[in-house]
Design a protein around this motif. Structure first.
Motif, mmCIF file in Angstrom:
data_model
loop_
_atom_site.group_PDB
_atom_site.id
_atom_site.type_symbol
_atom_site.label_atom_id
_atom_site.label_comp_id
_atom_site.label_asym_id
_atom_site.label_seq_id
_atom_site.Cartn_x
_atom_site.Cartn_y
_atom_site.Cartn_z
ATOM 1 N N GLY A 1 0.789 -1.222 0.000
ATOM 2 C CA GLY A 1 0.000 0.000 0.000
ATOM 3 C C GLY A 1 0.822 1.275 0.000
ATOM 4 N N ILE A 2 2.135 1.179 0.197
ATOM 5 C CA ILE A 2 2.954 2.382 0.317
ATOM 6 C C ILE A 2 3.059 3.149 -0.999
ATOM 7 C CG2 ILE A 2 5.234 1.387 -0.235
ATOM 8 C CD1 ILE A 2 6.334 2.975 2.183
ATOM 9 N N GLU A 3 2.885 2.456 -2.112
ATOM 10 C CA GLU A 3 3.014 3.113 -3.414
ATOM 11 C C GLU A 3 1.855 4.069 -3.720
ATOM 12 O OE1 GLU A 3 5.416 0.190 -6.311
ATOM 13 O OE2 GLU A 3 3.811 -0.827 -5.203
ATOM 14 N N GLY A 4 0.859 4.077 -2.877
ATOM 15 C CA GLY A 4 -0.241 5.016 -3.051
ATOM 16 C C GLY A 4 0.038 6.387 -2.460
ATOM 17 N N PHE A 5 1.185 6.536 -1.788
ATOM 18 C CA PHE A 5 1.546 7.805 -1.160
ATOM 19 C C PHE A 5 2.701 8.469 -1.915
ATOM 20 C CE2 PHE A 5 -0.245 5.055 2.079
ATOM 21 C CZ PHE A 5 -1.185 5.880 2.683
ATOM 22 N N THR A 6 2.679 9.785 -1.965
ATOM 23 C CA THR A 6 3.754 10.512 -2.658
ATOM 24 C C THR A 6 4.875 10.925 -1.717
ATOM 25 O OG1 THR A 6 2.662 12.667 -2.338
ATOM 26 C CG2 THR A 6 2.131 11.444 -4.357
ATOM 27 N N HIS A 7 4.569 11.029 -0.418
ATOM 28 C CA HIS A 7 5.565 11.471 0.555
ATOM 29 C C HIS A 7 5.497 10.601 1.814
ATOM 30 C CE1 HIS A 7 5.317 14.935 -2.106
ATOM 31 N NE2 HIS A 7 6.471 15.338 -1.613
ATOM 32 N N LEU A 8 6.624 10.566 2.529
ATOM 33 C CA LEU A 8 6.727 9.748 3.728
ATOM 34 C C LEU A 8 7.377 10.546 4.858
ATOM 35 C CD1 LEU A 8 8.258 6.557 2.047
ATOM 36 C CD2 LEU A 8 5.852 6.886 2.647
ATOM 37 N N TRP A 9 7.089 10.128 6.084
ATOM 38 C CA TRP A 9 7.816 10.610 7.256
ATOM 39 C C TRP A 9 8.867 9.572 7.608
ATOM 40 C CZ3 TRP A 9 7.313 15.437 8.621
ATOM 41 C CH2 TRP A 9 6.086 16.103 8.518
ATOM 42 N N ILE A 10 10.085 10.021 7.846
ATOM 43 C CA ILE A 10 11.159 9.140 8.282
ATOM 44 C C ILE A 10 11.581 9.541 9.689
ATOM 45 C CG2 ILE A 10 13.484 8.277 7.806
ATOM 46 C CD1 ILE A 10 11.562 7.544 5.605
ATOM 47 N N LEU B 1 0.257 12.356 5.185
ATOM 48 C CA LEU B 1 -1.144 12.553 4.805
ATOM 49 C C LEU B 1 -1.404 14.036 4.573
ATOM 50 C CD1 LEU B 1 -2.859 10.189 7.413
ATOM 51 C CD2 LEU B 1 -2.100 9.646 5.086
ATOM 52 N N PRO B 2 -1.571 14.475 3.328
ATOM 53 C CA PRO B 2 -1.708 15.905 3.044
ATOM 54 C C PRO B 2 -2.924 16.548 3.688
ATOM 55 C CG PRO B 2 -2.197 14.586 1.094
ATOM 56 C CD PRO B 2 -1.596 13.659 2.097
ATOM 57 N N PHE B 3 -4.005 15.795 3.900
ATOM 58 C CA PHE B 3 -5.220 16.397 4.445
ATOM 59 C C PHE B 3 -5.123 16.667 5.939
ATOM 60 C CE2 PHE B 3 -5.824 11.782 4.456
ATOM 61 C CZ PHE B 3 -6.233 11.535 5.754
ATOM 62 N N LEU C 1 13.161 13.795 12.516
ATOM 63 C CA LEU C 1 11.966 13.571 11.710
ATOM 64 C C LEU C 1 12.131 14.295 10.382
ATOM 65 C CD1 LEU C 1 8.962 12.562 11.582
ATOM 66 C CD2 LEU C 1 8.325 14.799 12.492
ATOM 67 N N SER C 2 12.035 13.564 9.281
ATOM 68 C CA SER C 2 12.172 14.165 7.961
ATOM 69 C C SER C 2 10.986 13.811 7.078
ATOM 70 C CB SER C 2 13.464 13.685 7.271
ATOM 71 O OG SER C 2 14.598 14.280 7.839
ATOM 72 N N SER C 3 10.524 14.799 6.335
ATOM 73 C CA SER C 3 9.489 14.577 5.335
ATOM 74 C C SER C 3 10.177 14.442 3.981
ATOM 75 C CB SER C 3 8.507 15.756 5.311
ATOM 76 O OG SER C 3 7.585 15.617 4.250
ATOM 77 N N ASP D 1 -1.528 16.469 7.610
ATOM 78 C CA ASP D 1 -0.151 16.876 7.918
ATOM 79 C C ASP D 1 0.228 18.227 7.333
ATOM 80 O OD1 ASP D 1 0.095 14.486 9.212
ATOM 81 O OD2 ASP D 1 1.227 13.481 7.639
ATOM 82 N N CYS D 2 -0.500 18.682 6.334
ATOM 83 C CA CYS D 2 -0.180 19.952 5.682
ATOM 84 C C CYS D 2 -0.986 21.096 6.318
ATOM 85 C CB CYS D 2 -0.498 19.866 4.190
ATOM 86 S SG CYS D 2 -0.139 21.370 3.279
ATOM 87 N N HIS D 3 -0.286 22.174 6.680
ATOM 88 C CA HIS D 3 -0.920 23.331 7.307
ATOM 89 C C HIS D 3 -0.475 24.596 6.558
ATOM 90 C CE1 HIS D 3 -2.160 20.773 10.669
ATOM 91 N NE2 HIS D 3 -0.941 20.266 10.625
ATOM 92 N N PRO D 4 -1.167 24.961 5.491
ATOM 93 C CA PRO D 4 -0.740 26.091 4.653
ATOM 94 C C PRO D 4 -0.626 27.414 5.387
ATOM 95 C CG PRO D 4 -2.435 24.792 3.546
ATOM 96 C CD PRO D 4 -2.378 24.309 4.963
ATOM 97 N N ASP D 5 -1.365 27.584 6.495
ATOM 98 C CA ASP D 5 -1.332 28.846 7.225
ATOM 99 C C ASP D 5 -0.345 28.831 8.389
ATOM 100 O OD1 ASP D 5 -2.767 26.958 8.597
ATOM 101 O OD2 ASP D 5 -4.262 28.358 9.385
ATOM 102 N N ALA D 6 0.479 27.788 8.465
ATOM 103 C CA ALA D 6 1.433 27.677 9.573
ATOM 104 C C ALA D 6 2.535 28.725 9.462
ATOM 105 C CB ALA D 6 2.052 26.274 9.591
ATOM 106 N N LYS D 7 3.083 29.126 10.615
ATOM 107 C CA LYS D 7 4.180 30.088 10.653
ATOM 108 C C LYS D 7 5.475 29.380 11.046
ATOM 109 C CE LYS D 7 1.285 34.078 11.812
ATOM 110 N NZ LYS D 7 1.045 35.187 12.776
ATOM 111 N N GLY D 8 6.580 29.828 10.468
ATOM 112 C CA GLY D 8 7.868 29.178 10.679
ATOM 113 C C GLY D 8 8.786 29.863 11.658
#
Length: 229
Positions: A52-61, A142-144, A104-106, A146-153
């Motif tokens: 099932g891993i091939e269904g994802f474009t990105h991973l957490w290591i 999981l983009p829905f 932790l790396s994306s 794990d992704c936070h477009p309004d996050a501050k760095g």
């Protein structure tokens, strides 16, 4: 209940072009052309574990900062991008010098590759990992959630667009493939030098079995020599 003696053991390790810490991108994704492989230890070499891993474009290591272990706890660290002088809290940083040395790396999932020696390995790109780095876990991104477009760095945003211009000497093109040249150029553009160093100093870096010497002047990094190890 507190599990004081809880132990985590590596499930595998990273195979990358960096045999030394110097030159590795400061964050994952800064050198998107940089390829690496996740090699599993024999007891975890199961194709079922990767189903099932091939269904994802990105991973957490999740990995071990294996070259940054320290016995004592330091609550303050000096992020290199802040010039090496300003201190921030260790939990407000991505410093490798942490109580449990966990990183932790994306990364981008490229493909599964079947090998005779290592079984099925995961090919990834954009990794900021030293060759031989112990890996504790691999999880799908999981983009829905794990992704936070309004996050501050925070303070890290100040230099997020900082890049050097890179000039390579002719020897590089005869020693490395174009794929590795692209990855090397991205790593060098991210400026591997300590931020407190002045222009003009000569530096050495090892990448993909090649020793490189470079200098930086006025925002341009120039590789002055390259030699196969």
């Amino acid at each position: 209940m507190v599990m004081e003696n809880f132990q985590v053991k590596p499930i595998g390790y990273i195979k990358s072009d960096f045999s030394e810490k110097f030159g590795i991108p400061r964050q994952s994704g800064r050198a998107p052309s940089l390829k690496a492989k996740v090699i599993f230890h024999p007891e975890y070499r199961s194709d079922d574990a990767l189903r099932g891993i091939e269904g994802f474009t990105h991973l957490w290591i999740l990995f071990d900062f294996s070259k940054a272990h320290k016995d004592e706890f330091s609550p303050l660290v000096r992020p290199p991008r802040l010039g090496g002088n300003k201190k921030v809290g260790v939990f407000a940083s991505r410093s490798p010098f942490r109580p449990n040395h966990i990183g932790l790396s994306s990364v981008k999932f490229e493909k599964l590759e079947k090998t005779e020696k290592y079984g099925t390995v995961i090919v990834i790109s954009g990794a900021d990992l030293l060759d031989g780095t112990p890996i504790y876990d691999v999880k799908p991104y999981l983009p829905f959630t794990d992704c936070h477009p309004d996050a501050k760095g925070g303070y890290a945003e100040e230099l997020k667009d900082y890049k050097l211009k890179v000039n390579l000497c002719d020897e590089v093109f005869s020693l490395l493939s174009q794929e590795k040249i692209d990855a090397l150029t991205e790593c060098l553009a991210d400026d591997p030098r300590p931020s407190y160093q002045d222009d003009g100093k000569e530096y050495g870096l090892t990448f993909a079995g090649v020793n490189l010497k470079f200098t930086v002047q006025n925002g341009t990094l120039t590789v002055i020599s390259a030699q196969k190890i």
